[in-house]
Design an enzyme around this catalytic site. Structure first.
Site, PDB file in Angstrom:
ATOM      1  N   HIS A  12       0.828  -1.221   0.000  1.00 26.73           N
ATOM      2  CA  HIS A  12       0.000   0.000   0.000  1.00 26.73           C
ATOM      3  C   HIS A  12       0.863   1.272   0.000  1.00 26.73           C
ATOM      4  O   HIS A  12       0.496   2.282   0.607  1.00 26.73           O
ATOM      5  CB  HIS A  12      -0.981  -0.033   1.180  1.00 26.73           C
ATOM      6  CG  HIS A  12      -0.320  -0.105   2.525  1.00 26.73           C
ATOM      7  ND1 HIS A  12      -0.871  -0.759   3.586  1.00 26.73           N
ATOM      8  CD2 HIS A  12       0.845   0.415   2.981  1.00 26.73           C
ATOM      9  CE1 HIS A  12      -0.084  -0.647   4.639  1.00 26.73           C
ATOM     10  NE2 HIS A  12       0.968   0.073   4.294  1.00 26.73           N
ATOM     11  N   HIS A  59      -0.879   5.044   9.498  1.00 26.64           N
ATOM     12  CA  HIS A  59       0.525   5.443   9.638  1.00 26.64           C
ATOM     13  C   HIS A  59       0.595   6.778  10.375  1.00 26.64           C
ATOM     14  O   HIS A  59       0.999   7.793   9.807  1.00 26.64           O
ATOM     15  CB  HIS A  59       1.189   5.551   8.270  1.00 26.64           C
ATOM     16  CG  HIS A  59       1.148   4.283   7.458  1.00 26.64           C
ATOM     17  ND1 HIS A  59       0.007   3.813   6.852  1.00 26.64           N
ATOM     18  CD2 HIS A  59       2.124   3.387   7.152  1.00 26.64           C
ATOM     19  CE1 HIS A  59       0.283   2.690   6.204  1.00 26.64           C
ATOM     20  NE2 HIS A  59       1.546   2.406   6.373  1.00 26.64           N
ATOM     21  N   HIS A 193      10.354  -4.344   3.681  1.00 27.36           N
ATOM     22  CA  HIS A 193      10.847  -2.970   3.586  1.00 27.36           C
ATOM     23  C   HIS A 193      11.291  -2.450   4.942  1.00 27.36           C
ATOM     24  O   HIS A 193      10.782  -2.853   5.976  1.00 27.36           O
ATOM     25  CB  HIS A 193       9.876  -2.013   2.906  1.00 27.36           C
ATOM     26  CG  HIS A 193       8.546  -1.752   3.591  1.00 27.36           C
ATOM     27  ND1 HIS A 193       7.613  -2.720   3.861  1.00 27.36           N
ATOM     28  CD2 HIS A 193       7.989  -0.590   4.016  1.00 27.36           C
ATOM     29  CE1 HIS A 193       6.542  -2.170   4.408  1.00 27.36           C
ATOM     30  NE2 HIS A 193       6.741  -0.876   4.531  1.00 27.36           N
ATOM     31  N   GLU A 240       4.456  -5.354   8.716  1.00 30.11           N
ATOM     32  CA  GLU A 240       3.117  -5.164   8.121  1.00 30.11           C
ATOM     33  C   GLU A 240       2.561  -6.464   7.546  1.00 30.11           C
ATOM     34  O   GLU A 240       1.346  -6.619   7.392  1.00 30.11           O
ATOM     35  CB  GLU A 240       3.171  -4.110   6.995  1.00 30.11           C
ATOM     36  CG  GLU A 240       3.373  -2.690   7.486  1.00 30.11           C
ATOM     37  CD  GLU A 240       3.247  -1.657   6.368  1.00 30.11           C
ATOM     38  OE1 GLU A 240       3.201  -0.474   6.679  1.00 30.11           O
ATOM     39  OE2 GLU A 240       3.206  -2.024   5.169  1.00 30.11           O
TER      40      GLU A 240
END
Ligand code: DHB
Ligand code: FE
Length: 287
Positions: A12, A59, A193, A240
């Protein structure tokens, strides 16, 4: 009775939203990333579900470090896009399904998943970028959406196993809803990531592809991965990935893989995308 008809995972990344919003998807950097969603867009346009339960993380847009719910369900009528620093994305306001959300809240809490309930919520790139990737740039989103926000930002996040169990509880909850609805569950976030520290930019394609494989065929074992392994193998923000296990738990024991896409790079991350169908639905179609 409501049925879970498909599941989907996707990264996303916020820059994907910016690329779409600024008409840059066909530039050489972006074209191969978006090409992997062409199949999904056609599939999605052919038969949009009534409702998507969209698992994502906020976030630090709607929540702050002072307020960190582990699992939070969007029970409101609608959810506007959040301003993440450059103004809200030019995307439609997300329409909720307060009736199904109230049912989910009751069923999940009585099933001992103590959710936070949100009646007012602005949704950030974690939720709107997946909608853009799948539905493009419509005037209005073609489905209602129930946001399910998971804390993967501030330690301690929930375990992959807890997320997998929550997915199974979502399946029970949907199947006990009397209205005849088609419901999809989307798990967003990942792939590997790391946005911070000495390993910033870290990507591990071998781990990512093995994660997608195991999500399809061996979710029970995948759900046992501990936090430290996510951080070591997928980077600090790779945690995530636990959200994808909520999707998988909701699909039941076996799924058919319909489509997958894996691409590096997308901003600071590897892009992973998977579409699956629960085998029980395929059985009903065949019968
Ligand atoms: C980035 C941000 C995210 O929230 C994410 O999931 C992946 C990448 C980024 O800023 O590149
Ligand atoms: Fe993210």
């Amino acid at each position: 009775m409501a049925r879970i008809t498909a599941g989907l995972t996707t990264s996303h990344v916020p820059a994907i939203g910016a690329s779409i919003d600024h008409g840059r998807t066909q530039e050489p950097y972006w074209q191969p990333l978006f090409a992997g969603y062409d199949w999904t867009k056609q599939w999605a346009a052919a038969d949009p579900p009534d409702v998507v339960i969209l698992v994502y993380n906020d976030h630090a847009s709607a929540f702050t470090p002072e307020f960190v719910p582990t699992f939070a369900l969007g029970c409101g009528d609608e959810f506007p896009p959040a301003d993440e620093g450059y103004g809200p994305r030019p995307v439609p306001v997300v329409q909720g399904d307060p009736d199904l959300a109230a049912h989910l809240a009751q069923s999940l809490i009585l099933d001992e998943f103590d959710l936070t309930l949100l009646y007012k919520l602005e949704v950030d790139h974690g939720l709107t970028v997946p909608l853009s990737l799948v539905y493009g740039q419509p005037e209005a989103w073609p489905t209602r959406v129930i946001p399910l926000a998971v804390n993967v930002v501030q330690y301690p996040p929930p375990t992959g196993h807890r997320c997998y169990m929550l997915g199974k509880a979502i399946r029970r909850a949907v199947h006990s809803y009397p209205e005849d609805l088609s419901v999809q569950v989307w798990g967003t976030g990942g792939m590997s990531h790391q946005l911070q520290g000495p390993r910033a930019g870290f990507i591990n394609s071998k781990f990512d592809i093995s994660f997608i494989d195991r999500l399809v065929t061996d979710p029970d074992a995948l759900a046992q991965i501990p936090h430290l392994e996510y951080v070591r193998e997928a980077g600090s923000e790779g945690i995530e990935l636990v959200m994808q296990l909520i999707m998988r738990g909701a699909m039941g024991p076996e799924v058919k893989e319909l489509h997958r896409h894996y691409h590096v790079p997308g901003s600071n991350t590897a892009i992973g995308h998977l579409v699956v169908q629960p085998l029980d639905i395929l059985g009903q179609e065949a019968g």
